[in-house]
Motif scaffolding. Structure first.
Motif, short mmCIF file in Angstrom:
data_model
loop_
_atom_site.label_atom_id
_atom_site.label_comp_id
_atom_site.label_asym_id
_atom_site.label_seq_id
_atom_site.Cartn_x
_atom_site.Cartn_y
_atom_site.Cartn_z
N ARG A 325 0.85 -1.18 0.00
CA ARG A 325 0.00 0.00 0.00
C ARG A 325 0.88 1.23 0.00
N GLU A 326 0.68 2.09 -0.97
CA GLU A 326 1.47 3.32 -1.03
C GLU A 326 0.53 4.50 -0.96
N ASP A 327 0.71 5.30 0.06
CA ASP A 327 -0.13 6.48 0.22
C ASP A 327 0.75 7.52 0.91
N GLU A 328 1.21 8.49 0.13
CA GLU A 328 2.18 9.43 0.70
C GLU A 328 1.59 10.27 1.81
N LEU A 329 0.29 10.50 1.72
CA LEU A 329 -0.35 11.31 2.75
C LEU A 329 -0.45 10.53 4.05
N ALA A 330 -0.85 9.28 3.95
CA ALA A 330 -1.00 8.47 5.15
C ALA A 330 0.31 7.71 5.42
N PHE A 331 0.48 6.56 4.81
CA PHE A 331 1.70 5.80 5.06
C PHE A 331 1.90 4.79 3.94
N GLN A 332 3.03 4.13 3.93
CA GLN A 332 3.30 3.08 2.96
C GLN A 332 3.58 1.81 3.74
N ASP A 333 3.16 0.71 3.17
CA ASP A 333 3.34 -0.54 3.91
C ASP A 333 3.47 -1.71 2.96
N ALA A 362 3.32 -12.51 10.48
CA ALA A 362 3.18 -11.34 9.62
C ALA A 362 4.43 -10.50 9.75
N GLU A 363 4.97 -10.13 8.60
CA GLU A 363 6.18 -9.33 8.61
C GLU A 363 5.87 -8.09 7.80
N ASP A 364 5.99 -6.93 8.40
CA ASP A 364 5.69 -5.76 7.58
C ASP A 364 6.73 -4.68 7.71
N ASP A 365 6.77 -3.89 6.67
CA ASP A 365 7.77 -2.85 6.54
C ASP A 365 7.01 -1.57 6.18
N THR A 366 6.94 -0.65 7.09
CA THR A 366 6.21 0.59 6.81
C THR A 366 7.19 1.72 6.54
N GLU A 367 6.71 2.68 5.79
CA GLU A 367 7.47 3.92 5.63
C GLU A 367 6.55 5.03 6.06
N PRO A 368 7.04 5.95 6.85
CA PRO A 368 6.14 7.00 7.32
C PRO A 368 5.58 7.83 6.17
N GLY A 369 4.33 8.21 6.28
CA GLY A 369 3.76 9.17 5.34
C GLY A 369 3.92 10.55 5.92
N LEU A 370 3.21 11.52 5.36
CA LEU A 370 3.33 12.88 5.87
C LEU A 370 2.84 12.99 7.30
N LEU A 371 1.80 12.20 7.63
CA LEU A 371 1.15 12.38 8.92
C LEU A 371 1.24 11.17 9.84
N PHE A 450 1.55 3.08 16.69
CA PHE A 450 1.07 4.04 15.70
C PHE A 450 1.38 5.47 16.18
N PHE A 451 1.81 6.31 15.25
CA PHE A 451 2.04 7.70 15.60
C PHE A 451 1.45 8.61 14.55
N PHE A 452 0.69 9.58 15.03
CA PHE A 452 0.06 10.50 14.13
C PHE A 452 0.43 11.91 14.55
N GLY A 453 0.84 12.73 13.59
CA GLY A 453 1.16 14.10 13.95
C GLY A 453 1.86 14.80 12.80
N PHE A 454 2.37 15.98 13.09
CA PHE A 454 3.09 16.75 12.10
C PHE A 454 4.56 16.68 12.47
N PRO A 455 5.42 17.02 11.53
CA PRO A 455 6.85 16.92 11.86
C PRO A 455 7.16 17.65 13.17
N GLY A 456 7.75 16.93 14.09
CA GLY A 456 8.13 17.53 15.36
C GLY A 456 7.09 17.42 16.46
#
Lengths: 662, 191
Positions: A325-333, A362-371, A450-456
């Motif tokens: 799943r690729e979603d730059e706004l949310a996340f990639q997994d 289950a083995e997963d590899d996520t990449e952070p999205g913007l949020l 899970f982490f949700f927020g803006f940079p910083g």
């Protein structure tokens, strides 16, 4: 995740709507005009009693019958609230996607959020996360370990090859494991031996285009295979819609079945890709900032069934499932699941025992999205389970099913999921049943990591102490077929919940807010459906779903959004369906769905009327025209509570389809 | 919820849709009727099966001495109706076949009794008497074999199939041909 034997085929109910409105009248008059002329045509090959009597036993047992509607098997001993959607129901509904077909089940809440995203649940807690419902496709569990929910835009099957969809509302944890808290959807496709030859389903309309092709053949005397490919696109000109709404998807796959005397073997796999349109943003229209959403995945499943002479049976099943799943706004997994299960059935006298064990990884590899991000980004999770279930014939017409399941997960360790079910058949056409079960929704990554927020600034963080959500589910049901032409099912349920997922008010506790378990309470309701075969060629079905929630958030820490984040459900929902075989060549179907107002956030009640007219000039050919939402230009079915949620109006849909079996 | 521009499009649609549907019907329905090759209806198939069964069963009780082969139907007028059309002029071996509606008090000289689902509740009380008389009991509901039925119709994969209880056949002194057993969907009580 195996289901114990007692396969259920329940009293079926759909819904209906007799002809009305102008369209109905026009159709009717057109039909009345053309009909008398037809009488002049001869040569119609009809199977009358005498010609059938001249066929051999073998030929007789291979003839397909027209009226599956008169289901003599409709009343079974299943001590659960089971609604079965048949292949024919799906075809006659005009559905092009799996979630749309699920609208046929009166014991589900199905709400569309966008072109491919849905909120689907049973007995409440309906939201895009949908973490209390277990969905299986041919024995493969398709919820993501990321959030215990189902990404509906990643799950599809060739609907023409579906044997049936069993929708079981209520707890199924003993049989299916954690997550089967409020219900189980079991999609079962046909064996390759029953999908021989070529089938083409081609259709276009507004806003959908859907094409599918399947070919099935024999391999040796006992083996058979099929391959299929399907394509779907959704392009909507609705003005009220979320960014990235338009959607296209392709999928292909195969299934191989080998049916021996004592051994059956199945191997099947699918590959799919899907992509949304580019998402614009409001500041500079035409410029895509967030890109599109892309999904892809593949799976492969093998299953071996062995029957022994002494009545015992053994099943071993293993599968691999990869979902990206690729979603730059949310996340990639990228999620890779491996699962192996074993099940053994042992009859002893009038009783039987079923036990099994399984391992899942289950083995997963996520990449952070913007949020959104997951920490750690890479994670490997393991589950172990073992279950045992006995079926005891206490008396001629009383059956007790008792069992328990032990399931271990990496977050909370061992969970216990017991259940007891009793069924009493006062006569062959009636069944009274009751059940009590303990169901568990074990934590997933979104609860803990899970982490949700803006940079910083982190606004929401997974709860390090988040524990399993627990439900005690009590149900009582009655099914009967008082006359040959009428059957019904009624189920009343009461679910008691503890430790439901909640958050906290950042103004009170500061940020980050940790995910926690501070909601409890109960959900009560009633599910009912009935089918009435009015005449040989006309069937009416109704469905009813009543729901009342009484959930309570702990006073501290306060969470103003806690309850609404758990879901938004209509307190009542009705379904009415009519299936009319006008002649052997014409079918007319109508369905009316009334969905009550969603309380929070408030969404207006709506009524949707779907109609479909099909013409079968030859046995192998069908041309159909379907319109969904006929009398309503558009309505909103659901609005997510998320920050960026944009309501989407579900518009009228018209679809012309050709179905050709070669 | 719809804005102005959109609303106009929506209003046009049903009218256009109705016209298209009506057109389709008027143009096509005749040819459709002419070309349809019908599929049999369930009760017709069942009636044909019931008649067929007679040719694959040996009655080893004194029923074998009767001059005609007699089929009774309890609570399934549709099936009786079909059988009435099948049996005239047909024979099993050299015996003519008769079909009649029966009630539980009148089971005399029956070789085969078909019990419709509406009369399902009667089987448990009747079973012993039926077996005593050596009657082949054909039924059409789940669990009938457990109640003493010999052959039970089931629907599988949109087809009419049947399951057989060997113990019940034995009690009724019926000898079933191996071809009948081979075609059966399921045989209960096989060694």
């Amino acid at each position: 995740m195996f289901r114990p034997e007692a396969r259920m085929t329940s009293a079926i109910a759909e819904s209906s709507k007799p002809l009305r409105s102008n369209i109905g009248r026009i159709l009717f008059s057109a039909f009345a005009w053309t009909c008398p002329m037809c009488a002049a045509w001869g040569g119609v090959q009809i199977y009358d009693a005498a010609s059938l009597a001249d066929l051999s036993l073998e030929q007789l047992s291979n003839l397909e019958i027209t009226s599956v509607s008169r289901r003599p098997e409709s009343l079974s001993g299943a001590t659960a609230s089971v609604f079965v959607i048949t292949n024919d129901d799906i075809r006659r509904s005009g559905a092009n996607t799996l979630p749309e077909a699920l609208r046929l089940a009166p014991n589900l809440q199905v709400a569309r959020l966008g072109s491919a995203s849905y909120a689907i649940s049973s007995r409440g807690f309906n939201n895009a996360l949908g973490n209390k419902l277990l969905v299986l496709i041919d024995g493969r569990t398709v919820y993501t370990p990321l959030n215990s929910g189902v990404f509906w835009d990643q799950q599809e099957v060739m609907l023409e090859d579906v044997e049936r969809i069993e929708v079981i509302s209520g707890a199924g944890g003993t049989t299916w494991g954690t997550n089967a808290v409020n219900g189980v959807i079991n999609v079962i496709t046909r064996s390759a031996s029953k999908t021989q030859g070529a089938l083409l389903a081609a259709g276009a309309g507004d806003p959908e285009i859907a094409n599918a092709f399947r070919y099935g053949g024999k391999l040796g005397t006992d083996g058979s295979y099929r391959v299929y490919a399907k394509q779907y696109s959704h392009n909507d000109d609705s003005e009220i819609k979320a960014q990235g709404y338009d959607w296209q998807r392709g999928q292909g796959g195969f299934r191989f079945d080998w049916d021996g005397d004592a051994n059956d073997f199945t191997l099947q796999g699918d590959y799919y890709e899907g992509k949304s349109e580019e998402r614009e943003q409001p500041i500079a229209p035409g410029f895509s900032l967030f890109g599109d959403t892309r999904v892809s995945g593949m799976n492969m499943l093998g299953r071996w069934d062995r029957r022994f002479d002494n009545g015992q049976n053994l099943r071993v099943q293993a599968y691999y499932d990869r979902a990206e799943r690729e979603d730059e706004l949310a996340f990639q997994d990228v999620m890779e699941v491996f699962d192996i299960e074993l099940q053994h059935g042992v009859p002893f006298g009038r009783h039987s025992l079923l036990w099994g064990a399984g391992y899942r990884q289950a083995e997963d590899d996520t990449e952070p999205g913007l949020l959104v991000s997951f920490v750690p980004e890479e994670r490997k999770l393991h589950w172990l389970n073992a279950f045992v279930q006995g079926k005891f014939n206490l008396a001629e017409n009383v059956e007790l099913t008792a069992g328990t399941r032990f399931e271990r997960n990496d977050y909370t360790g061992w969970e216990i999921l017991p259940s007891v079910r009793v069924g009493w058949k006062p006569s062959p056409s009636q069944l009274l049943w009751g059940a009590v079960s303990r169901a568990v929704r074990a934590p997933s990554r979104i609860d803990r990591e899970f982490f949700f927020g803006f940079p910083g600034v982190t606004i929401i963080a997974g709860g390090p102490d988040f524990r399993s959500e627990i439900a005690i589910v009590s149900e009582i049901g009655y099914r009967a077929q008082p006359t040959e032409n009428f059957s019904f099912s009624v189920t009343a349920f009461h679910h008691d919940y503890e430790y439901l997922r909640s958050g906290a008010d950042p103004d009170v506790v500061g940020v980050p807010v940790f995910v926690q378990n501070n909601i409890q309470g109960s959900v009560r309701g009633l599910e009912a459906w009935a089918t009435w075969q009015v005449a040989r060629s006309w069937r009416l079905s109704v469905g009813l779903n009543l729901l009342s929630e009484d959930l309570e958030q702990d006073p501290f820490p306060p969470d103003p959004d806690g309850l609404r984040n758990l879901g938004n459900n209509p307190p009542q929902q009705y379904l009415l369906r009519s299936s009319w075989d006008i002649s052997s060549a014409w079918e007319f179907d109508a369905m009316l769905r009334r969905v009550g107002e969603l309380p929070d956030p408030a969404i207006e009640a709506y009524t949707a009327v779907d109609v479909r007219l099909a013409w079968k000039p030859r046995r192998d050919l069908e041309l159909s025209l379907a319109a969904q939402n006929l009398f309503d230009p558009g309505h909103i079915e659901y609005v997510d509570t998320g920050l960026f949620a944009v309501p989407t109006e579900i518009e009228r849909r018209v679809f012309l389809k050709l179905l050709w079996r070669m | 919820m719809t804005r102005g521009g959109n609303a106009r499009t929506h209003e046009r649609l049903p009218v256009a849709g109705a016209a298209i549907l009506a057109l389709c019907l008027s143009v096509f329905s005749c040819s459709a009727w002419a070309q349809a090759d019908g599929q049999p209806e369930e009760h017709r198939l069942k009636a044909a099966f019931v008649y067929k069964f007679a040719g694959f069963v040996d009655w080893q009780s004194n029923l074998s001495e009767l001059p005609t082969l007699n089929i009774g139907v309890l609570g399934a007028p549709e099936i009786l109706n079909e059988l009435a059309q099948i049996v005239p002029g047909r024979t099993v071996g050299d015996r003519a076949i008769t079909a009649r509606g029966v009630d539980p008090a009148d089971l005399r000289d029956l070789h085969i009794l078909f019990i419709g689902k509406s009369e399902a509740a009667r089987l448990p009380q009747l079973a012993a008497a039926l077996q005593e008389r050596g009657i082949l009991v054909v039924t059409e509901w789940d669990g009938a074999l457990m109640q003493g039925g010999t052959i039970n119709f089931v629907i599988a994969d949109r087809r009419v199939k049947f399951e057989i209880s060997l113990p019940a056949a034995e009690k009724s002194r019926l000898k079933l041909s191996s071809r009948l057993l081979a075609v059966a969907h399921r045989v209960v009580g096989a060694p």
